[in-house]
Design an enzyme around this catalytic site. Structure first.
Site, short mmCIF file in Angstrom:
data_model
loop_
_atom_site.label_atom_id
_atom_site.label_comp_id
_atom_site.label_asym_id
_atom_site.label_seq_id
_atom_site.Cartn_x
_atom_site.Cartn_y
_atom_site.Cartn_z
NE ARG A 1 -3.21 -2.27 3.02
CZ ARG A 1 -3.67 -2.49 4.25
NH1 ARG A 1 -3.70 -1.50 5.13
NH2 ARG A 1 -4.06 -3.68 4.62
CD GLU B 1 -11.96 -1.13 -0.21
OE1 GLU B 1 -10.89 -1.68 0.10
OE2 GLU B 1 -12.92 -1.04 0.57
C1 LIG Z 1 -10.30 -0.69 6.37
C2 LIG Z 1 -9.74 -1.98 6.79
C3 LIG Z 1 -9.88 -2.28 8.27
C4 LIG Z 1 -10.44 -3.68 8.45
O1 LIG Z 1 -9.70 -4.59 7.64
C5 LIG Z 1 -9.46 -5.75 8.37
N1 LIG Z 1 -8.24 -6.37 7.83
C6 LIG Z 1 -7.07 -5.74 7.56
N2 LIG Z 1 -6.17 -6.63 7.07
C7 LIG Z 1 -6.82 -7.83 7.00
C8 LIG Z 1 -6.45 -9.12 6.57
N3 LIG Z 1 -5.21 -9.37 6.10
N4 LIG Z 1 -7.36 -10.12 6.64
C9 LIG Z 1 -8.60 -9.86 7.12
N5 LIG Z 1 -9.02 -8.66 7.54
C10 LIG Z 1 -8.13 -7.66 7.48
C11 LIG Z 1 -9.30 -5.29 9.80
O2 LIG Z 1 -9.57 -6.35 10.70
C12 LIG Z 1 -10.35 -4.21 9.87
O3 LIG Z 1 -11.58 -4.81 10.17
#
Ligand SMILES: CCC[C@H]1O[C@@H](n2cnc3c(N)ncnc32)[C@H](O)[C@@H]1O
Length: 474
Positions: free
Chosen positions: A96, A167
């Site tokens: 990112r 996205e």
């Molecule tokens: C905007 C993103 C925040 C959300 O994005 C989830 N999140 C981030 N990285 C991963 C990942 N590698 N696998 C599953 N969920 C993921 C976080 O928990 C939070 O809810």
């Protein structure tokens, strides 16, 4: 000067060839060959088609791990155990930040140790072939979910790799995600992403684009979130995108969330060109979660219930392990099933709730006020208007780390738990709208025997993780 104008193909080619130097895997990207590859994918892999023909809200989790086999196993587990209709690939945070060398180190370490050394899937490092193996090995369409201000190389590689949904946007992945990125620069970088998506679309491969609705994810007033969605939708449509999914993050107040989702669809349809298919996505609560998993499931269940009433096209689910961070596959699958249970039980019920229409009208009136100012500041050019309105503070996002936003807006919940605005800064909302926010916050202040203040904001930010909605004084 940044303008809302379609990128000429010569410019698209020039930028693409410069980007090839950023990481060796870019060498394999060849547009015509990639279009042919997409043509070989079966109908059930075509993201826009599956989304836009569904007869009920589709469920999609977030998920990303470093190694390819693990990512395939994870996504198939979420589809078969969780019932995910659409699949994600969440990209790691080095990628990112365009730190592909660090992502490479992390991937190699993951391959040596078996540890998840990255917090997502490093798609640029896996390259076109790795992405294609992923797409071919899972049983549902897959979207790239990330948080990348400069997502141009990521788009080049993942589009060529068979992903058909992407996205993000120049505001929604700048303002909440970075401190110093220049908004004009991110608008231009996302014009490249959208023009590439538009070009695939013109060659018969519809690439779905999903601006990131939740923004800073905590107490974002619906009119601000929706205005950003419409602006990013307009910018994408100019570049030839025909499939747009506008997003909105749950605030937890049923009436306001349903009203906001209806306003999002209605304003999207109104402002975006007729030849663009506009769908909506509802993100389950993006703020702090309760550590207790039973309570976390309650938050997820409320999201499912809200979705059953508002009927967005897609729901991004959460897991009961949200408080801890990246969930296990099992917990992520459980969040999908909890959401599904509420939707399946409520979807066919004719639920009539007073107050939704009035709230929707208020949200739409407020959003129009913001959009009118943006278009006026740009003399009809939404790119220019966005930059200027953020400079003057007439467009603003609460709790934004970015220096591109004034960050003067402060939200707080009213006595009904709905998100209102305590501090407006220079936000382009007229007095009669500001008055309504003030009156509602005064009512809460009276109930609580205290003055409307920043303390309310701070109390509300923690309320849901503490198991309630409104941060009332003890
Ligand atoms: C905007 C993103 C925040 C959300 O994005 C989830 N999140 C981030 N990285 C991963 C990942 N590698 N696998 C599953 N969920 C993921 C976080 O928990 C939070 O809810």
């Amino acid at each position: 000067m940044t303008r809302d104008k379609r990128l000429p193909e010569s410019e698209l080619q020039r930028i693409a060839s410069d980007l090839r130097d950023d990481w060796p895997t870019a060498e394999a990207v060849e547009f015509t060959e990639a279009v042919e590859y997409h043509g070989t994918l079966p109908a059930e892999k075509r993201f826009a088609e599956v989304l836009e023909t569904a007869d009920r809200p589709l469920l999609q989790p977030r998920a990303g791990v470093p190694r390819l086999r693990d990512q395939i196993e994870l996504l198939e587990g979420l589809r078969t155990e969780g019932g995910a209709d659409l699949l994600p690939t969440t990209i790691d945070s080095y990628t990112r930040d365009n730190e592909y060398a660090k992502a490479q180190e992390g991937l190699e370490e993951a391959r040596e140790t078996g540890e998840d050394t990255l917090n997502g899937f490093p798609a640029v490092n896996h390259g076109v072939d790795g992405c294609r193996e992923l797409i071919e090995s899972v049983g549902a369409p897959v979207e790239v979910r990330h948080g990348t201000p400069d997502a141009r190389l990521l788009a080049m590689i993942t589009f060529a790799g068979g992903f058909q949904s992407f996205e993000g946007g120049p505001i929604s992945y700048n303002i909440p995600y970075t401190k110093r990125r220049d908004l004009a620069q991110t608008i231009e970088q996302w014009q490249f992403v959208d023009r590439l998506a538009g070009l695939y679309t013109e060659f018969g491969v519809t690439i779905n684009r999903e601006p990131f609705g939740p923004l800073t994810g905590t107490l974002v007033p619906p009119c601000i979130a929706i205005a950003v969605m419409v602006v990013e939708g307009l910018l994408s449509a100019t570049q030839g995108v025909k499939s747009l999914t506008l997003g909105y993050g749950q605030v937890g107040t049923l009436v306001q969330d349903v009203a906001a989702l209806r306003a999002l669809q209605s304003l999207g349809d109104e402002y975006l060109p007729d030849d663009v298919t506009v769908t909506t996505v509802f993100h389950e609560w993006m703020g702090g979660f309760p550590p207790d998993e039973a309570r976390a499931n309650g938050v997820i269940g409320l999201g499912g219930a809200t979705a059953a009433i508002a009927k967005p096209d897609k729901v991004i689910t959460k897991s009961p392990q949200e408080f801890r961070g990246v969930p296990t596959m099992e917990a992520n699958a459980a969040g999908l099933r909890t959401t599904r249970q509420l939707i399946d039980m409520l979807l066919e019920q004719d639920v009539q709730i007073d107050g939704i229409d009035a709230e929707q009208e208020f949200i739409e009136r407020s959003t129009r006020a913001l959009l009118d100012t943006i278009l006026e500041r740009g003399e009809g050019d939404v790119a220019r208007g966005t930059i200027r309105a953020f400079e003057t503070g007439e467009f603003d996002v609460p709790f934004a780390p970015s220096e591109s936003a004034a960050g003067q807006v402060l939200p707080a919940r009213d006595d009904d738990g709905r998100v209102r605005i305590l501090e407006f800064g220079d936000l382009a909302l007229p007095d009669e709208i500001r008055e309504i926010h003030r009156t509602k916050l005064d009512t809460r202040a009276e109930t609580e025997g205290r003055e409307p203040s920043f303390k309310m904001v701070a109390d509300d930010v923690d309320a849901i993780s503490e198991g309630r909605l409104i941060g009332r004084p003890d």
